[in-house]
Write a protein that holds these residues in place. Structure first.
Motif, mmCIF file in Angstrom:
data_model
loop_
_atom_site.group_PDB
_atom_site.id
_atom_site.type_symbol
_atom_site.label_atom_id
_atom_site.label_comp_id
_atom_site.label_asym_id
_atom_site.label_seq_id
_atom_site.Cartn_x
_atom_site.Cartn_y
_atom_site.Cartn_z
ATOM 1 N N TYR A 131 94.707 18.137 28.779
ATOM 2 C CA TYR A 131 94.004 17.846 27.632
ATOM 3 C C TYR A 131 93.022 18.449 27.287
ATOM 4 C CZ TYR A 131 97.304 13.456 27.460
ATOM 5 O OH TYR A 131 98.521 12.690 27.448
ATOM 6 N N SER A 135 92.454 20.638 23.952
ATOM 7 C CA SER A 135 91.387 20.513 22.965
ATOM 8 C C SER A 135 90.506 21.822 22.682
ATOM 9 C CB SER A 135 90.818 19.070 23.093
ATOM 10 O OG SER A 135 89.709 19.504 24.267
ATOM 11 N N ARG A 157 90.425 10.448 21.542
ATOM 12 C CA ARG A 157 90.672 9.218 20.552
ATOM 13 C C ARG A 157 91.748 9.459 19.418
ATOM 14 N NH1 ARG A 157 85.449 9.498 18.077
ATOM 15 N NH2 ARG A 157 86.589 10.473 16.393
ATOM 16 N N ASP A 158 91.490 10.444 18.844
ATOM 17 C CA ASP A 158 92.224 10.732 17.431
ATOM 18 C C ASP A 158 93.618 11.015 17.620
ATOM 19 O OD1 ASP A 158 89.930 9.421 16.273
ATOM 20 O OD2 ASP A 158 89.088 11.659 16.070
ATOM 21 N N GLU A 159 93.714 12.201 18.343
ATOM 22 C CA GLU A 159 95.087 12.950 18.659
ATOM 23 C C GLU A 159 95.872 12.112 19.678
ATOM 24 O OE1 GLU A 159 96.076 15.546 16.907
ATOM 25 O OE2 GLU A 159 94.437 15.737 15.755
ATOM 26 N N LYS A 160 95.375 11.906 20.704
ATOM 27 C CA LYS A 160 96.175 11.089 21.901
ATOM 28 C C LYS A 160 96.111 9.718 21.959
ATOM 29 C CE LYS A 160 97.365 15.301 23.689
ATOM 30 N NZ LYS A 160 98.749 15.434 23.789
ATOM 31 N N GLU A 161 95.301 9.120 20.757
ATOM 32 C CA GLU A 161 95.223 7.953 20.605
ATOM 33 C C GLU A 161 94.889 6.930 21.962
ATOM 34 O OE1 GLU A 161 98.855 6.610 18.478
ATOM 35 O OE2 GLU A 161 97.928 7.631 16.706
ATOM 36 N N GLN A 162 94.092 7.762 22.698
ATOM 37 C CA GLN A 162 93.877 6.818 24.195
ATOM 38 C C GLN A 162 92.767 5.773 23.604
ATOM 39 O OE1 GLN A 162 94.373 8.448 27.607
ATOM 40 N NE2 GLN A 162 96.189 8.861 26.141
ATOM 41 N N SER A 163 92.635 4.779 24.837
ATOM 42 C CA SER A 163 91.932 3.493 24.622
ATOM 43 C C SER A 163 90.597 3.952 24.861
ATOM 44 C CB SER A 163 92.463 2.667 25.693
ATOM 45 O OG SER A 163 92.272 3.089 26.864
ATOM 46 N N SER A 166 90.199 4.750 28.760
ATOM 47 C CA SER A 166 90.870 5.987 29.192
ATOM 48 C C SER A 166 90.081 7.175 28.797
ATOM 49 C CB SER A 166 92.359 6.095 28.452
ATOM 50 O OG SER A 166 92.963 4.942 29.126
ATOM 51 N N VAL A 167 89.523 7.139 27.423
ATOM 52 C CA VAL A 167 88.799 8.388 26.930
ATOM 53 C C VAL A 167 87.538 8.619 27.913
ATOM 54 C CG1 VAL A 167 87.239 9.108 24.985
ATOM 55 C CG2 VAL A 167 89.490 8.234 24.503
#
Length: 381
Positions: A131, A135, A157-163, A166-167
């Motif tokens: 990842y 990026s 946060r925005d592209e992978k929509e991780q919690s 997780s971020v």
């Protein structure tokens, strides 16, 4: 075999954001801002360039920034790198100035991680670093700066929509990777992603009673073992009859060379088990295959892998919400109930195999028992 690497640009179209092929000039370089949309060439100054290539059947996409010249250079470098790997040539770790390429250092780091860490840890680093490379458009390790790390957090946060959690975990993995390369001080304390530490969820007795009623005898033993030992899934999977001491009423979590398993933090420990579980385990051992040492084996005497899937299936049979049932929740329940019962923190820490007291203290939560409710009623009655 030539390994093709394509360049696209993510731009706004009437159909939404799309990865569109770039337009090449006569000399093979990318024409800045020009892309092919629905078969026609259009100018799009917005958006970033991406490299695309195949790793087996999987398509890999890597963000490489907004500069067309950089995108051209990155494409050529990636093609050379993939062709070198395809022909069995070691990837060059440095350019003419002695600077190491990010891709090569990542490959080297993951190879070392695979040798020294558990498979789960290696997988976590592999994902985080993949990842990060997606990026970060930088070619070389020394080019990474604070802004790249901030963009990485936003990308997750925005592209992978991780919690948020997780971020944070993936950001921490990247910081560990950079530290291993001697790179420190790129970000400050306030640059780290933030997350709210959620209170561990535990099972209510009513839920457990309904779950137990829907279990077969074998399934009931599995989940009572999880609940009454507080052991992690991998620890239960690799538990053997040699680990259970029926006279003392304990189970030992230890290293298993035959399976390549070792406890988390590489700490062996002993956990007491209640008499009613000891009795059930004795009965199970009497019926077990004497040639197989595992307590919960598959038919081929391999560690059982489907505890979670079966748990959710049992929850469905019990007319409970499967989403509310997972294995670690047994461990949280074990810890919380032990603390509510008055067992001291240090002892519970030892039973759980935690390396620090703070991890154990997460389970020190207010009791919601009927006895506590009665005390509240007496106080304000």
């Amino acid at each position: 075999m030539n390994r093709d690497v394509n360049v696209t640009k993510r731009v706004k179209t009437p159909q939404g954001l799309r990865y569109c092929p770039v337009v090449l000039s006569a000399n093979g370089r990318i024409r800045p801002d020009w892309v092919v949309v629905n078969g026609g060439e259009e100018r799009h100054p917005e958006g970033s360039y991406y490299l695309e290539w195949r790793q087996g059947a999987k398509r890999v996409r890597l963000s490489i920034g907004k500069d067309a010249a950089t995108a051209t250079a990155r494409r050529l470098q990636k093609e050379a790198e993939l062709n070198a790997k395809n022909n069995g040539i070691e990837v060059v770790l440095a350019n003419g100035n002695g600077h190491r390429s990010l891709a090569a250092v990542v490959t080297e780091y993951l190879e070392e991680t695979k040798l020294t860490k558990k498979a789960k840890t290696h997988a976590a680093y592999s994902t985080a670093l993949a990842y990060f490379q997606e990026s970060c458009p930088k070619l070389f390790l020394h080019e990474i700066e604070r802004r790249d790390l901030l963009k990485f957090s936003a990308f997750l946060r925005d592209e992978k929509e991780q919690s948020p959690r997780s971020v944070y975990n993936k950001f921490e993995n990247i910081m560990t990777f950079l530290k291993a390369q001697g790179i420190r001080g790129l970000v400050g304390k306030n640059d780290w992603p933030r997350f709210t530490e959620e209170e561990p969820e535990i099972y209510e007795q009513e839920e457990l009673d309904k779950l137990s009623a829907a279990c077969s005898d074998e399934e009931r033993l599995w989940y009572e073992f999880f609940l009454m030992t507080g052991m992690r899934e991998q620890e239960v999977m690799h538990c053997s009859w040699e680990d259970i001491h029926f006279t003392r009423g304990t189970v030992t979590v230890r290293y298993k060379s035959e399976y390549g398993f070792s406890p988390k933090n590489y700490r062996e420990r002993e956990v007491p088990i209640p008499a009613k579980l000891v009795k059930k385990l004795k009965a199970a051992k009497a019926k077990a295959d004497k040639a197989c040492g595992l307590v919960f084996p598959t038919a081929g005497c391999r560690p059982k892998l489907d505890f979670l899937d079966t748990l959710k299936a049992v929850a469905e049979r019990a007319k409970l919400n499967p989403k509310s049932f997972w294995l670690h929740k047994f461990r949280a329940t074990f810890a919380t109930w032990s603390l509510w019962a008055g067992v001291d923190l240090r002892t519970v820490q030892q039973w759980l195999g935690h390396s620090d007291m703070e991890s154990t203290m997460r389970y020190l939560k207010p009791s919601r028992s009927q006895q506590v409710r009665q005390k509240v009623n007496r106080i304000f009655g």
